[in-house]
Design a protein around this motif. Structure first.
Motif, PDB file in Angstrom:
ATOM      1  N   THR A  49      44.606  31.004  84.650  1.00  0.00           N
ATOM      2  CA  THR A  49      45.001  31.839  83.520  1.00  0.00           C
ATOM      3  C   THR A  49      43.761  32.350  82.795  1.00  0.00           C
ATOM      4  N   PRO A  50      43.606  33.661  82.668  1.00  0.00           N
ATOM      5  CA  PRO A  50      42.418  34.187  81.978  1.00  0.00           C
ATOM      6  C   PRO A  50      42.470  33.849  80.489  1.00  0.00           C
ATOM      7  N   PRO A  51      41.336  33.573  79.883  1.00  0.00           N
ATOM      8  CA  PRO A  51      41.336  33.226  78.455  1.00  0.00           C
ATOM      9  C   PRO A  51      41.623  34.442  77.581  1.00  0.00           C
ATOM     10  N   SER A  52      42.220  34.204  76.449  1.00  0.00           N
ATOM     11  CA  SER A  52      42.483  35.253  75.467  1.00  0.00           C
ATOM     12  C   SER A  52      42.040  34.758  74.098  1.00  0.00           C
ATOM     13  N   TYR A  53      41.486  35.689  73.314  1.00  0.00           N
ATOM     14  CA  TYR A  53      40.945  35.362  71.994  1.00  0.00           C
ATOM     15  C   TYR A  53      41.760  36.070  70.920  1.00  0.00           C
ATOM     16  N   THR A  54      41.928  35.401  69.798  1.00  0.00           N
ATOM     17  CA  THR A  54      42.706  35.954  68.696  1.00  0.00           C
ATOM     18  C   THR A  54      41.865  35.946  67.433  1.00  0.00           C
ATOM     19  N   ALA A  55      41.743  37.122  66.820  1.00  0.00           N
ATOM     20  CA  ALA A  55      41.037  37.262  65.542  1.00  0.00           C
ATOM     21  C   ALA A  55      42.040  37.717  64.488  1.00  0.00           C
ATOM     22  N   THR A  56      41.784  37.329  63.236  1.00  0.00           N
ATOM     23  CA  THR A  56      42.727  37.602  62.150  1.00  0.00           C
ATOM     24  C   THR A  56      41.995  38.218  60.963  1.00  0.00           C
ATOM     25  N   ALA A  57      42.575  39.296  60.441  1.00  0.00           N
ATOM     26  CA  ALA A  57      42.111  39.914  59.197  1.00  0.00           C
ATOM     27  C   ALA A  57      43.214  39.779  58.159  1.00  0.00           C
ATOM     28  N   GLU A  58      42.845  39.439  56.934  1.00  0.00           N
ATOM     29  CA  GLU A  58      43.817  39.252  55.867  1.00  0.00           C
ATOM     30  C   GLU A  58      43.753  40.432  54.898  1.00  0.00           C
ATOM     31  N   VAL A  59      44.942  40.962  54.594  1.00  0.00           N
ATOM     32  CA  VAL A  59      45.062  42.140  53.740  1.00  0.00           C
ATOM     33  C   VAL A  59      45.858  41.777  52.502  1.00  0.00           C
ATOM     34  N   ALA A 124      50.981  37.628  48.482  1.00  0.00           N
ATOM     35  CA  ALA A 124      51.091  39.065  48.732  1.00  0.00           C
ATOM     36  C   ALA A 124      50.069  39.459  49.790  1.00  0.00           C
ATOM     37  N   VAL A 125      49.904  38.596  50.790  1.00  0.00           N
ATOM     38  CA  VAL A 125      48.881  38.773  51.827  1.00  0.00           C
ATOM     39  C   VAL A 125      49.556  38.947  53.178  1.00  0.00           C
ATOM     40  N   LEU A 126      49.024  39.863  53.973  1.00  0.00           N
ATOM     41  CA  LEU A 126      49.431  40.032  55.364  1.00  0.00           C
ATOM     42  C   LEU A 126      48.306  39.529  56.256  1.00  0.00           C
ATOM     43  N   ALA A 127      48.636  38.635  57.182  1.00  0.00           N
ATOM     44  CA  ALA A 127      47.660  38.145  58.161  1.00  0.00           C
ATOM     45  C   ALA A 127      47.840  38.942  59.435  1.00  0.00           C
ATOM     46  N   ALA A 146      44.194  46.421  60.386  1.00  0.00           N
ATOM     47  CA  ALA A 146      44.217  46.186  58.940  1.00  0.00           C
ATOM     48  C   ALA A 146      43.858  47.455  58.177  1.00  0.00           C
ATOM     49  N   LYS A 147      42.802  48.125  58.598  1.00  0.00           N
ATOM     50  CA  LYS A 147      42.395  49.352  57.908  1.00  0.00           C
ATOM     51  C   LYS A 147      43.385  50.488  58.165  1.00  0.00           C
ATOM     52  N   ALA A 148      43.944  50.538  59.385  1.00  0.00           N
ATOM     53  CA  ALA A 148      44.936  51.572  59.675  1.00  0.00           C
ATOM     54  C   ALA A 148      46.184  51.384  58.829  1.00  0.00           C
ATOM     55  N   TYR A 149      46.565  50.142  58.593  1.00  0.00           N
ATOM     56  CA  TYR A 149      47.734  49.890  57.740  1.00  0.00           C
ATOM     57  C   TYR A 149      47.469  50.360  56.316  1.00  0.00           C
ATOM     58  N   LEU A 150      46.286  50.035  55.769  1.00  0.00           N
ATOM     59  CA  LEU A 150      45.963  50.459  54.407  1.00  0.00           C
ATOM     60  C   LEU A 150      45.876  51.973  54.311  1.00  0.00           C
ATOM     61  N   ALA A 151      45.281  52.616  55.343  1.00  0.00           N
ATOM     62  CA  ALA A 151      45.196  54.074  55.326  1.00  0.00           C
ATOM     63  C   ALA A 151      46.583  54.700  55.392  1.00  0.00           C
ATOM     64  N   THR A 222      47.745  61.407  37.055  1.00  0.00           N
ATOM     65  CA  THR A 222      46.704  60.404  36.768  1.00  0.00           C
ATOM     66  C   THR A 222      46.973  59.060  37.450  1.00  0.00           C
ATOM     67  N   VAL A 223      48.023  58.986  38.285  1.00  0.00           N
ATOM     68  CA  VAL A 223      48.317  57.733  38.982  1.00  0.00           C
ATOM     69  C   VAL A 223      47.214  57.446  39.999  1.00  0.00           C
ATOM     70  N   ALA A 224      46.680  56.215  39.977  1.00  0.00           N
ATOM     71  CA  ALA A 224      45.658  55.790  40.947  1.00  0.00           C
ATOM     72  C   ALA A 224      46.352  55.061  42.099  1.00  0.00           C
ATOM     73  N   ILE A 225      46.194  55.590  43.297  1.00  0.00           N
ATOM     74  CA  ILE A 225      46.805  54.984  44.488  1.00  0.00           C
ATOM     75  C   ILE A 225      45.984  53.757  44.879  1.00  0.00           C
ATOM     76  N   THR A 226      46.615  52.576  44.880  1.00  0.00           N
ATOM     77  CA  THR A 226      45.935  51.319  45.260  1.00  0.00           C
ATOM     78  C   THR A 226      46.763  50.636  46.352  1.00  0.00           C
ATOM     79  N   PRO A 227      46.561  51.000  47.602  1.00  0.00           N
ATOM     80  CA  PRO A 227      47.371  50.412  48.676  1.00  0.00           C
ATOM     81  C   PRO A 227      47.068  48.936  48.914  1.00  0.00           C
ATOM     82  N   GLY A 228      45.885  48.486  48.581  1.00  0.00           N
ATOM     83  CA  GLY A 228      45.484  47.110  48.835  1.00  0.00           C
ATOM     84  C   GLY A 228      44.059  47.068  49.325  1.00  0.00           C
ATOM     85  N   SER A 229      43.651  45.909  49.840  1.00  0.00           N
ATOM     86  CA  SER A 229      42.278  45.760  50.318  1.00  0.00           C
ATOM     87  C   SER A 229      42.211  44.638  51.345  1.00  0.00           C
ATOM     88  N   VAL A 230      41.205  44.713  52.188  1.00  0.00           N
ATOM     89  CA  VAL A 230      40.951  43.666  53.178  1.00  0.00           C
ATOM     90  C   VAL A 230      40.162  42.558  52.481  1.00  0.00           C
TER      91      VAL A 230
END
Length: 418
Positions: A49-59, A124-127, A146-151, A222-230
């Motif tokens: 079985t070939p190895p697989s790696y998993t990385a996680t970014a929190e938003v 209020a975090v997405l992993a 993660a960045k595509a979701y925020l964009a 004057t509304v400031a759009i704040t989708p979130g941050s990584v």
């Protein structure tokens, strides 16, 4: 009040477990072979079985202030945002397309199968996790999603805001035009007339609407759009997430245990060879009174026979195993019975005896042969006292054999214990 029936299942269950454990112990070689085979198969699959790696970014997801999906607060989700919906959005085709452009991948569909989005409780975090064949690609994929979701969240909020501004601007133009018409026609009405009063009231209402719409419009602009941050960047993992050695090897051992247990049960069911005293007692129901030709055991056996035939009589020593001569055991018993009771020990089966001992050689006889011998004894009303179990010649130490005894002629009268 104690119910007698409540205590019945316990001993029965314990006895069944004991018999099952005894069966596994008897077939331990086959079971160990299957366990080893299962472990080897698990190791082979693990190596292939070939190895697989998993990385996680929190938003950290923030409220944009523009038509957010709200959620009813609970013990699991105390944030007003519907993060379960946001997790689905983070894996959507739109977000995957943005991530594919960042990763320079033409087809975004396979990327959706490699990303998972989870919501930690009470947050209020997405992993956002991404799985790939190498750690660098895994980290890049998690970061891109993660960045595509925020964009995408920011673009969606801006689109909704522009739509609201457009609606307000159109409404404001309509009300402003109506107000201009009312103001222009007001001087042409007769002062103090009902028409002038109605026109003045309409002017006031339209002026208030223009004011309110203007306030809303300026507020939306004057509304400031704040989708979130990584809040946690994806880092290349140092070890693969899959395959898991414990999972593969444990699964191999488990399957080997199942297969070995099944094979042991099948073999134990169809293998009727008498190897040990437990086999004899389990398959025939007769007790094993003596194992081997040990002098102490023979003396104890002689005492048990004398107790059974306390008034004397004839004892038949009969061999069940093909090719096994019962005469050596009979001679030893004659000596052991000396002085205990007037018992004739014989090996021929021509006449009826008062009791019988069956001689079984380990691994040389089967339960069917033993059962047939017992049936023959019952037809002549001869009580089968038990079994003398002799070791197989292969089990004796090298160079050692059973002691030779002088053969007696079948026509010679049996020796009588004095």
């Amino acid at each position: 009040m104690n119910h007698p029936a409540s205590s019945v299942p316990g001993p029965a269950t314990g006895r069944e477990f004991a018999e099952f454990g005894s069966m596994l112990l008897r077939r331990r070689v086959a079971l160990a072979g299957f366990l080893l085979a299962g472990l080897c198969c698990g190791g082979i699959v693990l190596a292939m079985t070939p190895p697989s790696y998993t990385a996680t970014a929190e938003v950290l997801v923030s409220s944009t202030g523009v038509q957010d999906q709200t959620n009813q607060t609970s013990q699991r989700q105390r944030e007003p945002l519907n993060l379960d919906t946001e997790a689905q959005v983070a894996r959507s085709a739109v977000v995957a397309s943005r991530a594919a452009r960042a990763l320079k991948v033409k087809d975004p569909d396979p990327l959706r199968d490699q990303v998972t989005v989870t919501v930690p409780p009470n947050s209020a975090v997405l992993a956002v996790s991404y799985t790939a064949r190498d750690p660098v690609t895994a980290a890049a994929g998690a970061e891109a999603f993660a960045k595509a979701y925020l964009a995408n969240r920011e673009a969606t909020a801006k689109h909704a805001l522009n739509a609201q501004l457009k609606v307000l601007a159109g409404k404001l133009r309509e009300v402003d035009a109506a107000l201009g018409t009312t103001v222009t026609g007001l001087p042409r009405t007769v002062p103090g007339s009902a028409a002038r009063t109605i026109a003045a009231q309409r002017q006031n209402v339209l002026s208030k609407q223009v004011y309110n719409l203007t306030v809303k419009y300026d507020a939306l602009r004057t509304v400031a759009i704040t989708p979130g941050s990584v809040i946690s960047d994806a880092r290349p993992p140092t070890s693969p997430a899959q395959p898991s050695p414990s999972l593969y090897l444990g699964s191999g051992l488990f399957l080997g245990l199942l297969a070995g247990t099944g094979a042991a049960m099948v073999r134990d069911r169809f293998d009727t060879r008498l190897r040990t005293a437990a086999d004899v007692e389990r398959l025939s129901g007769l007790p094993v009174l003596c194992e081997g030709e040990n002098a102490r055991e023979l003396r104890e056996l002689a005492i048990a026979v004398a107790r059974h035939l306390r008034d004397g009589g004839e004892l038949l020593v009969r061999s069940v195993s093909p090719g096994t001569d019962p005469e050596p055991i009979a001679d030893d018993l004659r000596v052991a019975l000396t002085g205990l009771a007037p018992i004739w020990v014989r090996t021929d089966q021509a006449a009826r005896a008062d009791a019988a001992l069956l001689v079984v050689e380990s691994r040389a006889a089967r339960s069917k042969q033993l059962a047939q011998a017992v049936r023959q004894l019952r037809r002549t009303d001869t009580a089968a006292l038990g079994v003398i179990l002799l070791p197989s010649p292969a089990a004796l130490p090298r160079g050692e054999s059973r002691p030779a005894h002088p053969r007696r002629h079948p026509n010679d009268p049996p020796a009588r214990a004095s």
